[in-house]
Scaffold this motif. Structure first.
Motif, PDB file in Angstrom:
ATOM      1  N   PHE A  32      -4.085  -2.222  -8.227  1.00 34.32           N
ATOM      2  CA  PHE A  32      -4.203  -2.119  -6.774  1.00 34.32           C
ATOM      3  C   PHE A  32      -3.036  -1.284  -6.273  1.00 34.32           C
ATOM      4  O   PHE A  32      -1.943  -1.319  -6.851  1.00 34.32           O
ATOM      5  CB  PHE A  32      -4.148  -3.498  -6.116  1.00 34.32           C
ATOM      6  CG  PHE A  32      -5.442  -4.260  -6.188  1.00 34.32           C
ATOM      7  CD1 PHE A  32      -6.540  -3.848  -5.450  1.00 34.32           C
ATOM      8  CD2 PHE A  32      -5.562  -5.367  -7.007  1.00 34.32           C
ATOM      9  CE1 PHE A  32      -7.748  -4.541  -5.524  1.00 34.32           C
ATOM     10  CE2 PHE A  32      -6.758  -6.064  -7.088  1.00 34.32           C
ATOM     11  CZ  PHE A  32      -7.849  -5.648  -6.347  1.00 34.32           C
ATOM     12  N   THR A  33      -3.286  -0.530  -5.234  1.00 29.91           N
ATOM     13  CA  THR A  33      -2.206   0.237  -4.632  1.00 29.91           C
ATOM     14  C   THR A  33      -2.094  -0.151  -3.157  1.00 29.91           C
ATOM     15  O   THR A  33      -2.942  -0.885  -2.623  1.00 29.91           O
ATOM     16  CB  THR A  33      -2.453   1.756  -4.729  1.00 29.91           C
ATOM     17  OG1 THR A  33      -3.495   2.112  -3.802  1.00 29.91           O
ATOM     18  CG2 THR A  33      -2.880   2.153  -6.132  1.00 29.91           C
ATOM     19  N   SER A  34      -1.067   0.377  -2.511  1.00 25.90           N
ATOM     20  CA  SER A  34      -0.896   0.098  -1.087  1.00 25.90           C
ATOM     21  C   SER A  34      -2.069   0.631  -0.283  1.00 25.90           C
ATOM     22  O   SER A  34      -2.276   0.215   0.859  1.00 25.90           O
ATOM     23  CB  SER A  34       0.414   0.720  -0.590  1.00 25.90           C
ATOM     24  OG  SER A  34       0.476   2.086  -0.944  1.00 25.90           O
ATOM     25  N   GLN A  35      -2.832   1.557  -0.891  1.00 22.93           N
ATOM     26  CA  GLN A  35      -3.971   2.114  -0.181  1.00 22.93           C
ATOM     27  C   GLN A  35      -5.277   1.401  -0.509  1.00 22.93           C
ATOM     28  O   GLN A  35      -6.278   1.604   0.165  1.00 22.93           O
ATOM     29  CB  GLN A  35      -4.100   3.610  -0.519  1.00 22.93           C
ATOM     30  CG  GLN A  35      -2.954   4.426   0.061  1.00 22.93           C
ATOM     31  CD  GLN A  35      -2.799   5.768  -0.622  1.00 22.93           C
ATOM     32  OE1 GLN A  35      -2.947   5.883  -1.825  1.00 22.93           O
ATOM     33  NE2 GLN A  35      -2.476   6.779   0.153  1.00 22.93           N
ATOM     34  N   SER A  36      -5.286   0.584  -1.559  1.00 22.74           N
ATOM     35  CA  SER A  36      -6.555  -0.044  -1.937  1.00 22.74           C
ATOM     36  C   SER A  36      -6.529  -1.566  -1.810  1.00 22.74           C
ATOM     37  O   SER A  36      -7.581  -2.194  -1.885  1.00 22.74           O
ATOM     38  CB  SER A  36      -6.917   0.335  -3.381  1.00 22.74           C
ATOM     39  OG  SER A  36      -5.960  -0.161  -4.289  1.00 22.74           O
ATOM     40  N   ILE A  37      -5.381  -2.156  -1.605  1.00 21.06           N
ATOM     41  CA  ILE A  37      -5.316  -3.619  -1.555  1.00 21.06           C
ATOM     42  C   ILE A  37      -5.731  -4.131  -0.177  1.00 21.06           C
ATOM     43  O   ILE A  37      -5.540  -3.450   0.843  1.00 21.06           O
ATOM     44  CB  ILE A  37      -3.893  -4.108  -1.917  1.00 21.06           C
ATOM     45  CG1 ILE A  37      -3.942  -5.579  -2.317  1.00 21.06           C
ATOM     46  CG2 ILE A  37      -2.924  -3.885  -0.755  1.00 21.06           C
ATOM     47  CD1 ILE A  37      -2.760  -6.023  -3.115  1.00 21.06           C
ATOM     48  N   ALA A  38      -6.306  -5.312  -0.164  1.00 22.54           N
ATOM     49  CA  ALA A  38      -6.664  -5.958   1.111  1.00 22.54           C
ATOM     50  C   ALA A  38      -5.503  -6.854   1.533  1.00 22.54           C
ATOM     51  O   ALA A  38      -5.157  -7.796   0.813  1.00 22.54           O
ATOM     52  CB  ALA A  38      -7.936  -6.777   0.939  1.00 22.54           C
ATOM     53  N   LEU A  39      -4.920  -6.526   2.670  1.00 20.01           N
ATOM     54  CA  LEU A  39      -3.766  -7.283   3.169  1.00 20.01           C
ATOM     55  C   LEU A  39      -4.217  -8.374   4.127  1.00 20.01           C
ATOM     56  O   LEU A  39      -5.244  -8.256   4.791  1.00 20.01           O
ATOM     57  CB  LEU A  39      -2.799  -6.352   3.910  1.00 20.01           C
ATOM     58  CG  LEU A  39      -2.076  -5.299   3.088  1.00 20.01           C
ATOM     59  CD1 LEU A  39      -1.317  -4.359   4.016  1.00 20.01           C
ATOM     60  CD2 LEU A  39      -1.115  -5.940   2.099  1.00 20.01           C
ATOM     61  N   ARG A  40      -3.407  -9.426   4.190  1.00 16.65           N
ATOM     62  CA  ARG A  40      -3.620 -10.432   5.233  1.00 16.65           C
ATOM     63  C   ARG A  40      -3.086  -9.870   6.558  1.00 16.65           C
ATOM     64  O   ARG A  40      -2.309  -8.903   6.554  1.00 16.65           O
ATOM     65  CB  ARG A  40      -2.868 -11.718   4.879  1.00 16.65           C
ATOM     66  CG  ARG A  40      -3.351 -12.388   3.588  1.00 16.65           C
ATOM     67  CD  ARG A  40      -2.637 -13.728   3.455  1.00 16.65           C
ATOM     68  NE  ARG A  40      -2.961 -14.393   2.203  1.00 16.65           N
ATOM     69  CZ  ARG A  40      -2.088 -14.583   1.216  1.00 16.65           C
ATOM     70  NH1 ARG A  40      -0.846 -14.174   1.335  1.00 16.65           N
ATOM     71  NH2 ARG A  40      -2.462 -15.207   0.110  1.00 16.65           N
ATOM     72  N   PRO A  41      -3.476 -10.469   7.662  1.00 21.55           N
ATOM     73  CA  PRO A  41      -2.997  -9.953   8.962  1.00 21.55           C
ATOM     74  C   PRO A  41      -1.483  -9.906   9.066  1.00 21.55           C
ATOM     75  O   PRO A  41      -0.930  -9.064   9.790  1.00 21.55           O
ATOM     76  CB  PRO A  41      -3.588 -10.958   9.969  1.00 21.55           C
ATOM     77  CG  PRO A  41      -4.790 -11.508   9.293  1.00 21.55           C
ATOM     78  CD  PRO A  41      -4.455 -11.562   7.838  1.00 21.55           C
ATOM     79  N   ASP A  42      -0.771 -10.766   8.343  1.00 19.27           N
ATOM     80  CA  ASP A  42       0.689 -10.770   8.446  1.00 19.27           C
ATOM     81  C   ASP A  42       1.360  -9.795   7.476  1.00 19.27           C
ATOM     82  O   ASP A  42       2.585  -9.775   7.349  1.00 19.27           O
ATOM     83  CB  ASP A  42       1.233 -12.188   8.220  1.00 19.27           C
ATOM     84  CG  ASP A  42       0.940 -12.700   6.816  1.00 19.27           C
ATOM     85  OD1 ASP A  42       0.264 -11.973   6.045  1.00 19.27           O
ATOM     86  OD2 ASP A  42       1.393 -13.810   6.482  1.00 19.27           O
ATOM     87  N   GLY A  43       0.556  -8.997   6.786  1.00 17.24           N
ATOM     88  CA  GLY A  43       1.129  -7.996   5.883  1.00 17.24           C
ATOM     89  C   GLY A  43       1.343  -8.496   4.467  1.00 17.24           C
ATOM     90  O   GLY A  43       1.789  -7.726   3.615  1.00 17.24           O
TER      91      GLY A  43
END
Lengths: 100, 192
Positions: A32-43
Motif C-alpha cells: 500500500f502507498t500513501s496514494q492507494s491506502i484507505a485512511l480513516r477520517p482522522d488520518g
C-alpha cells in the motif's frame, strides 16, 4: 498494523516473505502507498496482514510463515529521524490479533 | 608448573597482541564486507541492464523480482553506466508528483547522488558522470562553450554504477503515464 500518516510527501508499506520475495496472491497486491491506502477520517490507517481477505486495507500473506514488512518514506525536505521530535510521527505498530 | 608459575612465565605481550589483532581483523573484515560479498545488488542487476542506456524495468511480480526486498510500489528505469571511456550524460524530468526520484549508486552500494521530485513543478535533472581521474578536464557544457539551457549540470566523479529513476505506482489508471515518464529518461555516453 496500525499507523498514522508519517507527514512525509510519500510513503509505502510492502510485505515480503522471509527471503525478501513477493508473496504470490490472486489480488496481485503486495504493498500500500500513501496514494492507494484507505485512511480513516482522522488520518490514521489500519492494514490487515492475513491469508484470507479482510475488509479494509488487506495485504495478502498467502501461506508465508515469517513476514518482512518494509515501510518506506520519501521526504525531500529532511530525513524522518532527523526531524525535531515534535514533528516526528511514530512508526506503525504491529499487533497480532488472531492466530490460526 | 603450578598456576602462579604459569602466570609468571606467560608471554603477556603475545596474550595482549592476540585480541588486538583479532579486533583489527574484525574491523577490516566489516569494512571490506561490501567488496567481498558474493552477490551484490550491482552484480545481480548488471547482467540484465545494457551499458549506458536507460531501460524501463517490467513491473515486479512474484518470482521475477530483480532484487530481494525491492517493493513493487514503484516502477523503475535503470541505466548501468560505464564512464571509463568518457563521460556519461544523464537527463530526466521528474513529474511534480510525490515519490519520484533519481539516484546514482556505485557498484558498492554507495549513494553518489539523489534527487527527489518537488510539488508544483517538474524537476529537471541533468548530470554528467565523469571518470574520477578526468573530472578536472572541463567537460561541462560551459567549459565547452555550450550555453546552459534548463538547469546547470552536475559533474559526479563515478566510473561505474547504476542510475535509478523511480516513479511511484499510483494504480492501474496511471501506469501508462508513469511508464511514459520513465521512458523519457536518458543515459548515454558522449565524447570529450
Amino acid at each position: 498494523m496500525d499507523g498514522r500518516e508519517p507527514g512525509t510527501s510519500w510513503w509505502s508499506l510492502s510485505v515480503f516473505d522471509d527471503r525478501g520475495e513477493l508473496i504470490s496472491n490472486a489480488a496481485q497486491r503486495y504493498a500500500f502507498t500513501s496514494q492507494s491506502i484507505a485512511l480513516r477520517p482522522d488520518g490514521s490507517f489500519a492494514v490487515a496482514l492475513a491469508r484470507d481477505a479482510r475488509p479494509g486495507n488487506w495485504l495478502p500473506t498467502g501461506g508465508a510463515g515469517r513476514l518482512a514488512l518494509v515501510f518506506t518514506t520519501l521526504d525531500p525536505s529532511a530525513p524522518l529521524l532527523a526531524k525535531p521530535a515534535e514533528d516526528q510521527r511514530p512508526l506503525p505498530e504491529i499487533r497480532r490479533v488472531q492466530c490460526r | 608448573m603450578n598456576l602462579p608459575d604459569r602466570f609468571k612465565h606467560a608471554n603477556w605481550q603475545l596474550i595482549l597482541a592476540a585480541p588486538i589483532a583479532a579486533g583489527i581483523l574484525h574491523i577490516c573484515a566489516t569494512l571490506a564486507a561490501p567488496y567481498l560479498t558474493a552477490a551484490s545488488a550491482y552484480s545481480r542487476l548488471a547482467p540484465a541492464l545494457p551499458v549506458n542506456r536507460m531501460q524501463v524495468l517490467n513491473p515486479f511480480t512474484p518470482g521475477a523480482e530483480p532484487l530481494p526486498f525491492l517493493s513493487p510500489d514503484a516502477r523503475y528505469a535503470m541505466c548501468r553506466f560505464d564512464a571509463s571511456n568518457g563521460p556519461v550524460t544523464v537527463a530526466a524530468i521528474l513529474p511534480p508528483d510525490p515519490g519520484w526520484m533519481l539516484a546514482v549508486i556505485s557498484p558498492q552500494g554507495d549513494n553518489v547522488y539523489a534527487a527527489a521530485s518537488t510539488p508544483g513543478r517538474p524537476t529537471l535533472i541533468s548530470l554528467v558522470l565523469v571518470p574520477s581521474e578526468e573530472h578536472f578536464l572541463g567537460v561541462t557544457p560551459e567549459a565547452r562553450g555550450i550555453a546552459r539551457d534548463t538547469q546547470p549540470p552536475v559533474a559526479i566523479a563515478a566510473t561505474q554504477g547504476v542510475v535509478v529513476v523511480r516513479g511511484p505506482d499510483k494504480g492501474l489508471s496511471y501506469r501508462s503515464e508513469v511508464e511514459a515518464d520513465l521512458k523519457r529518461a536518458r543515459c548515454s555516453a558522449r565524447s570529450f
